[in-house]
Design an enzyme around this catalytic site. Structure first.
Site, short mmCIF file in Angstrom:
data_model
loop_
_atom_site.label_atom_id
_atom_site.label_comp_id
_atom_site.label_asym_id
_atom_site.label_seq_id
_atom_site.Cartn_x
_atom_site.Cartn_y
_atom_site.Cartn_z
CG ASP A 141 18.54 74.21 17.23
OD1 ASP A 141 18.26 75.53 16.76
OD2 ASP A 141 17.96 73.61 18.15
CD GLU A 183 17.46 72.93 14.16
OE1 GLU A 183 16.30 73.94 15.12
OE2 GLU A 183 17.27 72.35 14.19
CD GLU A 243 12.64 75.52 16.15
OE1 GLU A 243 12.18 75.54 17.67
OE2 GLU A 243 13.44 74.89 16.26
CG HIS A 289 11.21 71.74 14.52
ND1 HIS A 289 9.78 72.05 15.93
CD2 HIS A 289 12.50 72.20 15.54
CE1 HIS A 289 10.90 72.47 17.10
NE2 HIS A 289 12.27 72.19 16.75
#
Length: 390
Positions: A200, A226, A252, A302
């Protein structure tokens, strides 16, 4: 039944150590709960996405902007209330904090519907597609240490996450391309080549650096990359998706069906990560999930926040069919915070609610209860102890 009041509770406590991601470091953990009360004595609970002082700004929007618009409305008219609030805020807030604030209110209305009808949330949104949901742990947050120190910490933390029976894990990056690849290689070596590992970036990179890192991740068999670039950079997402083999995940920081329609129609992502506490609540989440399904994009929510957010997402994933649907369909996973003990998860609910115990005892899976609504109710004494009054 009528809505009589909407209260907003921002909770905060100090962490033992400073944690961070590519954009910032923080010393306090926060959560933002929304409480909708009715004239029948039924109270609904929701949660708004947004940390730190953002939560305080959202509190003002919930109580001073949204509440006056919906007092006296029937809380069961969720679609009408959502459209009324969105349309009246449209000129000032099609994305961001106004939608985060609306999300918490909307979730609380679904909780009221469940309590009014004596029905668990998962049944209200389609029924049970899964008896249990696989859970992945996210940890390995950044700290203000050298790369070599972080490598040692990440290797140990990744072993701990794996030992707790999680089905997969996610780590943070954002120090710089070469340093980040060193971190990922170390964690990959630590957990082994057959364990699902996700990376991420929290939109740390421009396209050139994201491509460099993405090609390195391809060699490490990473499950997804991500938020590699800024959420507004649809062209960058699309080019990255075309040029690397690692799946691109994101969403997200996207809001409402309108924003998600652009993200999907621009072919930006391989995996959709809607944040129900931010994109507009359950009412809007169901439409976003339908958009993803219509385009054969797997949905892996998320999840960030307290036990309220986790409970809501467990219901939504219980009701979510396998996607994209085929001989070997993919099953969604529940994201779970494995950083230092989060008392907003462990100590907030009145009810018994332990994802960690379920993961440990059920080989990486968690199951929803048949408690009505979202399934838990926050302890009001706990709220009073940790509420920020600013």
């Amino acid at each position: 039944m009528k809505i009589t009041s909407i209260k907003s509770h921002v909770l905060r406590y100090e962490l033992e150590k400073e944690l961070g991601y590519s954009q910032q470091y923080y010393k306090h953990r926060t959560a933002h709960l929304v409480e909708v009360q009715t004239d029948e004595g039924i109270t609904g609970w929701g949660e708004c996405f947004g940390p730190g002082n953002i939560a305080l700004a959202n509190k003002f929007i919930v109580e001073k902007v949204i509440q006056p618009l919906v007092i006296g409305e029937d809380p069961l008219n969720k679609e009408y209330i959502w459209q009324k609030v969105y349309n009246l805020l449209r000129d000032s807030g099609q994305k961001g904090m106004p939608i985060q604030a609306l999300s918490g209110v909307d979730i609380a209305l679904w909780d009221i519907l469940g309590k009014k009808t004596n029905t668990p949330l998962y049944q209200l949104v389609g029924g049970k597609c899964n008896n249990e949901v696989p859970v992945y742990g996210y940890g390995m947050m950044l700290q203000k240490k050298s790369v070599d120190e972080l490598i040692a910490l990440f290797k140990e933390e990744s072993k701990q996450i794996k030992s707790k029976n999680f089905k997969a894990m996610k780590m943070k990056v954002g120090l710089g391309p070469n340093q980040d690849l060193k971190l990922v290689r170390a964690v990959r070596d630590s957990v082994g080549k057959d364990f699902k590992l996700m990376v991420d970036a929290n939109h740390a990179y421009n396209l050139k650096d994201a491509l460099y890192i993405g090609k390195g991740l391809d060699e490490l068999d990473i499950y997804w990359f991500e938020e590699p670039v800024a959420p507004e950079d649809y062209d960058g997402y699309r080019e990255l998706k075309q040029k690397i083999s690692t799946s691109i995940a994101g969403g997200e920081a996207e809001f409402t069906k309108y924003g998600w329609n652009k993200l999907i129609s621009n072919k930006c992502i391989d995996i959709a990560q809607p944040e129900v506490c931010g994109l507009g609540g359950i009412t809007e989440y169901l439409k976003v999930a339908a958009l993803a399904q219509a385009n054969f994009i797997p949905v892996i929510n998320h999840v960030w926040g307290s036990a309220v957010s986790i409970a809501v997402n467990l219901h939504l994933l219980t009701a979510q069919p396998d996607m994209p649907g085929g001989l070997f369909p993919s099953k969604s996973m529940l994201e779970f915070d494995t950083t230092e003990k989060n008392i907003f998860i462990t100590d907030l609910p009145n009810e018994e609610f332990s994802i960690l115990d379920q993961v440990k005892n059920n080989n990486g899976f968690a199951s929803v209860t048949d408690n009505v609504g979202i399934g838990i109710n926050p302890d009001e004494d706990f709220i009073k102890e940790f509420e920020v009054n600013e």
